[in-house]
Design an enzyme around this catalytic site. Structure first.
Site, mmCIF file in Angstrom:
data_model
loop_
_atom_site.group_PDB
_atom_site.id
_atom_site.type_symbol
_atom_site.label_atom_id
_atom_site.label_comp_id
_atom_site.label_asym_id
_atom_site.label_seq_id
_atom_site.Cartn_x
_atom_site.Cartn_y
_atom_site.Cartn_z
ATOM 1 N N HIS A 23 0.843 -1.205 0.000
ATOM 2 C CA HIS A 23 0.000 0.000 0.000
ATOM 3 C C HIS A 23 0.874 1.249 0.000
ATOM 4 O O HIS A 23 0.575 2.242 -0.672
ATOM 5 C CB HIS A 23 -0.915 0.029 1.228
ATOM 6 C CG HIS A 23 -1.673 -1.248 1.447
ATOM 7 N ND1 HIS A 23 -1.523 -2.008 2.576
ATOM 8 C CD2 HIS A 23 -2.571 -1.901 0.661
ATOM 9 C CE1 HIS A 23 -2.299 -3.080 2.488
ATOM 10 N NE2 HIS A 23 -2.939 -3.039 1.339
ATOM 11 N N LYS A 292 5.662 -14.210 -1.696
ATOM 12 C CA LYS A 292 4.497 -13.342 -1.741
ATOM 13 C C LYS A 292 4.297 -12.671 -0.379
ATOM 14 O O LYS A 292 4.441 -13.308 0.650
ATOM 15 C CB LYS A 292 3.277 -14.205 -2.094
ATOM 16 C CG LYS A 292 2.086 -13.380 -2.406
ATOM 17 C CD LYS A 292 0.941 -14.210 -2.941
ATOM 18 C CE LYS A 292 -0.227 -13.256 -3.029
ATOM 19 N NZ LYS A 292 -1.459 -13.696 -2.598
ATOM 20 N N LYS A 295 -0.034 -11.784 4.965
ATOM 21 C CA LYS A 295 -0.166 -11.613 6.399
ATOM 22 C C LYS A 295 -0.209 -12.974 7.083
ATOM 23 O O LYS A 295 0.420 -13.200 8.109
ATOM 24 C CB LYS A 295 -1.450 -10.844 6.680
ATOM 25 C CG LYS A 295 -1.409 -10.152 8.002
ATOM 26 C CD LYS A 295 -2.687 -9.414 8.244
ATOM 27 C CE LYS A 295 -3.004 -9.458 9.718
ATOM 28 N NZ LYS A 295 -4.421 -9.286 9.966
#
Ligand code: MSP
Length: 489
Positions: A23, A292, A295
């Protein structure tokens, strides 16, 4: 519409968790572009924000024993703090729960409905709540979402449809007439092929949960989260004084949400009879040590960690120097530290401290700066306009190399040549103006030290000779960082 305006947007991020490096990347890119356009003298509007409605947010709020509104209200200050820590200067942080946005979305839904582009029907198919996206049977991988690899829900409900299929021809015409609309070029064909292959009407309302914007003419229907979210880009420009910024000049997104932005978004706008953005630019994805970012697997870098490695400017610099904007890149702490040491500390930092130290001892004398001829401003500007940040940085760093070679060859510490020192100081001014969009904090410090101004309208000041002032050596800007060989995470 003024040619001097520049409107850049980021996706609005789901407010289900604090932001991570992915982000941060898009938001930083928008900050770099915003600052670049400011130095070029444009009036800039930079929009970012959060996507707060939909089942995904409702689910996570429930898990935390909060109402969705309580949950997002607690999270938003953390988003804002992350952007502050990264020195990101947005003009508005829009939330889809903002009243002005909700009102505009309802008006647009009504307009599209009155026009006959929304009709009641029944949806039967697959839906991934993590993507907030629809899938067909053939899209699935072993019954799972192709992106999140999680089991996918089968939906069967009454809903309103948007006549997306009606816009197929117009969309294809748009892509053909405006080859830059979908950027970079290599992402364009895939979208064109998919649109040509099949473009079904889109389910745009849900009735099985209530966290969202109600359809104005049928209150049990909640807007599909993407219909609500995409219009944030437009609703932010309905504020007084901001109207001139629509349409957006560049909308930055990650590659995984290109379909929503290159297909649904222009179709919605065409239906609402609004102007279309000029460019949708989809950048690549970061992996972390070649895995990748996820979370669930603990492979996430949040903003505080990113900044703690080598400081905010080095993090900003690394993300745009290391990988062409548009392509995928791999993040590792050791790679960041290496660039911090080799490029920011050794090349740029040394040039500053050496020049300042020599001027402090010898002072300097105004003369024509012949070194500047080696700085290809036109080419740098072109690369910035094409969003080739890595190439623009390469050109700026080639010039830093030229300056370092110049000191080395001319040996001003022996010759005490005050003109050489002036050329170097004046070149440092040019470099700092150009690097300010990438590493603003450091460039602002240098500008104070050498007595010039960075920021708004400064591009044209590159050619205006530096004024003579008292220059002193200051604390080291980029301290070298010890990098352990096996520093991985
Ligand atoms: N809410 C939607 C966007 C709506 S815009 C009208 C959404 N949100 S998100 O929270 O999932 O953020 C997606 C964006 O995060 C991507 O488009 C991209 O900008 C960024 N990234 C998330 N992970 C990323 C990487 N690993 N690497 C680079 N950017 C990635 O989708």
């Amino acid at each position: 519409m003024s040619e001097k305006k520049f409107y850049v947007t980021t996706p609005i991020y789901y407010s289900n968790d604090i932001p991570h490096i992915g982000h941060a990347y898009t938001t930083l890119a928008a900050d770099v572009l915003s600052r670049w356009n400011k130095i070029k003298g444009k009036e800039v509007f930079f929009l970012t924000g959060t996507d707060e409605h939909g089942k995904k947010i409702q689910k996570v709020a429930e898990k935390n024993n909060k109402t969705p509104k309580e949950f997002v209200d607690e999270l938003i200050p953390k988003f804002k703090k992350s952007w502050k820590d990264l020195n990101i200067n947005f003009d508005r942080f829009i939330r889809t729960t903002d009243k002005d946005h909700e009102k505009i979305v309802q008006e647009i839904i009504k307009k599209i409905y009155d026009k006959g582009d929304i009709y009641l029907g029944k949806y039967s198919g697959y839906y991934c709540t993590d993507c907030e996206g629809y899938y067909t049977e053939k899209d699935l991988e072993n019954g799972c979402c192709p992106i999140h690899k999680l089991k996918i829900e089968k939906l069967q409900e009454e809903c309103y449809f948007f006549k997306l299929s009606k816009y197929k021809k117009e969309l294809l015409k748009l892509y053909e007439k405006n080859p830059e609309f979908i950027s970079p070029k290599y992402r364009r064909q895939e979208i064109i092929n998919r649109v040509k292959e099949e473009l079904n009407d889109l389910s745009v309302s849900r009735t099985t949960f209530d966290w969202g914007i109600k359809f104005p003419f049928d209150k049990k229907h909640i807007s599909y989260v993407w219909l609500d979210a995409l219009f944030n880009y437009y609703s932010a420009t309905r504020e007084k004084g901001k109207e001139k910024f629509w349409p957006a000049d560049i909308q930055l997104i990650g590659k995984e949400i290109l379909w929503f932005h290159a297909v649904y978004w222009p179709a919605f706008l065409l239906s609402a009879e609004l102007e279309l953005p000029k460019k949708i630019f989809a950048h690549g994805w970061w992996t972390f040590n070649n895995e990748k970012i996820s979370k669930s697997h603990g492979k996430v870098i949040h903003v505080d960690e990113l900044v703690s490695i080598a400081g905010v400017d080095s993090a900003r610099y690394f993300l745009f120097r290391a990988t062409p904007f548009g392509q995928d890149g791999d993040f590792s702490k050791s790679a960041l530290i290496q660039r911090h040491n080799d490029e920011l500390a050794n090349k740029f930092g040394n040039l500053i401290s050496r020049t300042a130290g020599l001027i402090e001892k010898t002072s300097f004398e105004k003369c024509e700066n012949k070194l500047l001829k080696k700085l290809n401003l036109k080419e740098i500007d072109k690369k910035m306009q094409d969003l080739e940040f890595d190439k623009a940085l390469n050109l700026i760093f080639e010039f830093i190399d030229n300056c370092n070679e110049y000191v080395q060859n001319k040996k001003p510490w022996e010759t005490k040549d005050k003109s050489i020192l002036y050329e170097l100081a004046d070149s440092i001014k040019a470099i700092s103006i150009l690097l300010w969009p990438f590493i603003p904090e450091s460039c602002e410090k240098i500008s104070k030290q050498f007595g010039f101004v960075v920021g708004k309208n400064s591009f044209e000041k590159i050619k205006i000779p530096l004024k003579i002032s008292k220059i002193k050596k200051q604390e080291i800007l980029f301290k070298r960082i010890e990098c352990r060989e096996n520093e991985q995470n």
